[in-house]
Design an enzyme around this catalytic site. Structure first.
Site, PDB file in Angstrom:
ATOM      1  N   TRP A 182       0.669  -0.961   0.560  1.00  0.00           N
ATOM      2  CA  TRP A 182      -0.277   0.338  -0.120  1.00  0.00           C
ATOM      3  C   TRP A 182       0.603   0.861   0.044  1.00  0.00           C
ATOM      4  O   TRP A 182       1.847   1.309   0.494  1.00  0.00           O
ATOM      5  CB  TRP A 182      -0.769  -0.007   0.775  1.00  0.00           C
ATOM      6  CG  TRP A 182      -1.414   0.925   1.222  1.00  0.00           C
ATOM      7  CD1 TRP A 182      -2.895   1.659   0.526  1.00  0.00           C
ATOM      8  CD2 TRP A 182      -2.268   1.778   2.472  1.00  0.00           C
ATOM      9  NE1 TRP A 182      -3.934   2.618   1.053  1.00  0.00           N
ATOM     10  CE2 TRP A 182      -3.017   3.236   2.143  1.00  0.00           C
ATOM     11  CE3 TRP A 182      -1.735   1.868   3.705  1.00  0.00           C
ATOM     12  CZ2 TRP A 182      -4.306   3.273   2.996  1.00  0.00           C
ATOM     13  CZ3 TRP A 182      -2.024   2.421   5.190  1.00  0.00           C
ATOM     14  CH2 TRP A 182      -3.584   3.555   4.298  1.00  0.00           C
ATOM     15  N   ASP A 223       0.066  -5.302   9.647  1.00  0.00           N
ATOM     16  CA  ASP A 223      -0.870  -4.699   9.186  1.00  0.00           C
ATOM     17  C   ASP A 223      -2.753  -5.004   8.683  1.00  0.00           C
ATOM     18  O   ASP A 223      -2.214  -5.980   7.232  1.00  0.00           O
ATOM     19  CB  ASP A 223      -0.747  -3.192   7.934  1.00  0.00           C
ATOM     20  CG  ASP A 223      -1.717  -2.794   7.200  1.00  0.00           C
ATOM     21  OD1 ASP A 223      -2.718  -2.674   7.949  1.00  0.00           O
ATOM     22  OD2 ASP A 223      -1.638  -1.631   6.296  1.00  0.00           O
ATOM     23  N   ALA A 239      -5.781  -4.711   7.877  1.00  0.00           N
ATOM     24  CA  ALA A 239      -7.260  -3.624   7.529  1.00  0.00           C
ATOM     25  C   ALA A 239      -8.466  -3.800   6.712  1.00  0.00           C
ATOM     26  O   ALA A 239      -9.764  -3.746   6.675  1.00  0.00           O
ATOM     27  CB  ALA A 239      -6.372  -2.254   6.066  1.00  0.00           C
ATOM     28  N   LYS A 261     -13.177  -0.819   6.931  1.00  0.00           N
ATOM     29  CA  LYS A 261     -13.401  -1.490   6.018  1.00  0.00           C
ATOM     30  C   LYS A 261     -14.535  -2.466   6.570  1.00  0.00           C
ATOM     31  O   LYS A 261     -15.737  -2.964   6.047  1.00  0.00           O
ATOM     32  CB  LYS A 261     -12.733  -2.138   5.434  1.00  0.00           C
ATOM     33  CG  LYS A 261     -11.118  -1.711   4.587  1.00  0.00           C
ATOM     34  CD  LYS A 261     -11.572  -0.907   3.480  1.00  0.00           C
ATOM     35  CE  LYS A 261     -10.791  -0.025   3.376  1.00  0.00           C
ATOM     36  NZ  LYS A 261      -9.526   0.314   3.757  1.00  0.00           N
TER      37      LYS A 261
END
Ligand code: PMP
Length: 392
Positions: free
Chosen positions: A127, A208, A210, A243
């Site tokens: 990302w 991470d 997400a 999300k």
């Protein structure tokens, strides 16, 4: 003073959104921006979130500050959702943060405080905000191979070779699930091997997370994070509720630090300190909604059911795109789309092909050929497949 400022490079995805908005063609397709969209192209507020908001309006009696670390009930609920019971809570420190990005930023600042010379290893690709923040903080970074451009799966040999060069005390950033931008993920045996290698090297993992719940399910998507959490003396986890609760603009995330039992006070104190320096108290609204949902059995059940619909919708779209591409290209070249997980897939098209899709077919995707699967629907899957077959 302001004339000393240099123009900042434009964010490629925001630029793409702008181009899409300005495109007057009917039937244009947006596969760029990274938000979930339903079959009608909307990003709805989840039912449980609406219900929690209604209840909150009734029961909330004050909007005075929370604690520096956020509300303890939020941290406990989210640590439970992410970690299960794999680590004793005495080892776990945590702070609520403004989104997953806030958690990533705080994690990197914590690393910089503790070990300013540590190198942070990133998957290639990753990302773009990861390298961008690291560069901004003036920290050292290195890349490990991740994506096999041929198979559009994992370049596991390259990954292990590169991580073999990690030094003791280095930090390795890993996407817990649903890798962004590729959609390609390690399998369980590969995660085991990575964990063994990094433990041997004395590296610290930084996860991470997400997209928990967007890949194979809430628990399955946390499996790698839990394996890491119980396998290392020190771990950082930056998680986002943007999300899986669909509360993007509420800026709801958490930074979890796992250390030894004795270190918890100092670690927690440093996490609080970083919140204080950067924004003082973390935002509460989204965190409160998440807590209310996770603490109420009926709301939890409804949220999980809706999240599962979202996940299965993306899996169905993946399968139908892979099937359609198989049909129109008369090959298995794009079968990987069905095995990728999460919201994204990197198709492996050239930049020129991506431009042709945009100019000739009004199909918008990021320049590296990352598509947002959720940007598709039953009507647009055949259109995309036909356009890809034409340009590739
Ligand atoms: N990590 C990754 C890999 C992401 O894709 C995102 C969102 N695009 C985030 C972190 C942060 O999300 P947010 O700050 O919106 O919670």
């Amino acid at each position: 003073m302001f004339d000393h400022l240099k123009a900042q490079p434009q964010d490629k995805i925001l630029q793409l959104i702008q181009m899409y908005r300005e495109d007057a063609r009917d039937g244009k397709i947006d596969l760029g921006v990274g938000v979930y969209k339903d079959a009608t192209g909307l990003t709805p507020v989840m039912r449980a979130v609406k219900a929690a908001e209604k209840k909150l309006w009734e029961v909330e009696t004050t909007k005075t500050y929370t604690g520096l670390a956020g509300e303890p009930a939020y941290n406990a609920a989210l640590c439970g959702m992410i970690l299960g019971d794999v680590v004793p809570m005495e080892r776990v420190a945590s702070v609520a943060t403004p989104g997953g990005t806030g958690a990533i930023r705080q994690a990197l600042e914590l690393i910089k405080l503790a070990a300013p010379d540590a190198t942070v290893w990133l998957s290639n690709p990753t990302w773009p905000n990861h390298p961008s923040i690291i560069k901004y903080l003036g920290m050292k970074m290195a890349e490990y191979r991740y994506f096999d451009a041929e198979t559009r799966g994992i370049d596991f040999g390259g990954l292990m070779e590169d991580l073999g060069r990690v030094q003791a005390g280095d930090v390795v950033l890993l996407h817990g699930c649903c890798h962004n931008p590729t959609g390609a993920n390690l399998d369980a045996a590969q995660w085991d091997a990575v964990v063994r290698l990094l433990a041997e090297k004395g590296a610290m993992p930084f996860v991470d997370l997400a997209y928990q719940g967007f890949g194979d399910g809430l628990d399955a998507d946390a499996a790698a994070t839990r394996l890491i959490a119980k396998s290392f003396p020190e771990v950082l986890i930056a998680a986002s509720c943007s999300k899986n609760f669909g509360i993007y603009r509420e800026r709801t995330g958490i930074l979890i630090g796992i250390g030894d039992a004795g270190g918890k006070g100092v670690l927690q104190g440093n996490l609080n300190f970083l919140n204080r320096q950067n924004f003082s108290f973390p935002p509460d609204h989204g965190a409160r909604l998440v807590t209310m949902i996770l603490e109420d059995d009926a709301l939890t059940a409804d949220w999980k059911a809706e999240l599962e619909e979202v996940r299965l919708n993306m899996l169905t779209l993946r399968q139908s795109l892979a099937d359609e591409l198989r049909r129109v290209t008369n090959s298995d070249r794009f079968d990987f789309v069905a095995t990728h997980r999460g919201m994204f897939s990197r198709l492996g098209l050239t930049e020129a092909q991506v431009v042709r899709l945009r100019e000739e077919h009004a199909i918008y995707m990021v320049g590296d050929s990352r598509i947002n699967i959720a940007g598709l629907n039953a009507r647009t899957v055949p259109l995309l497949a036909a356009a890809i077959a034409q340009v590739s």
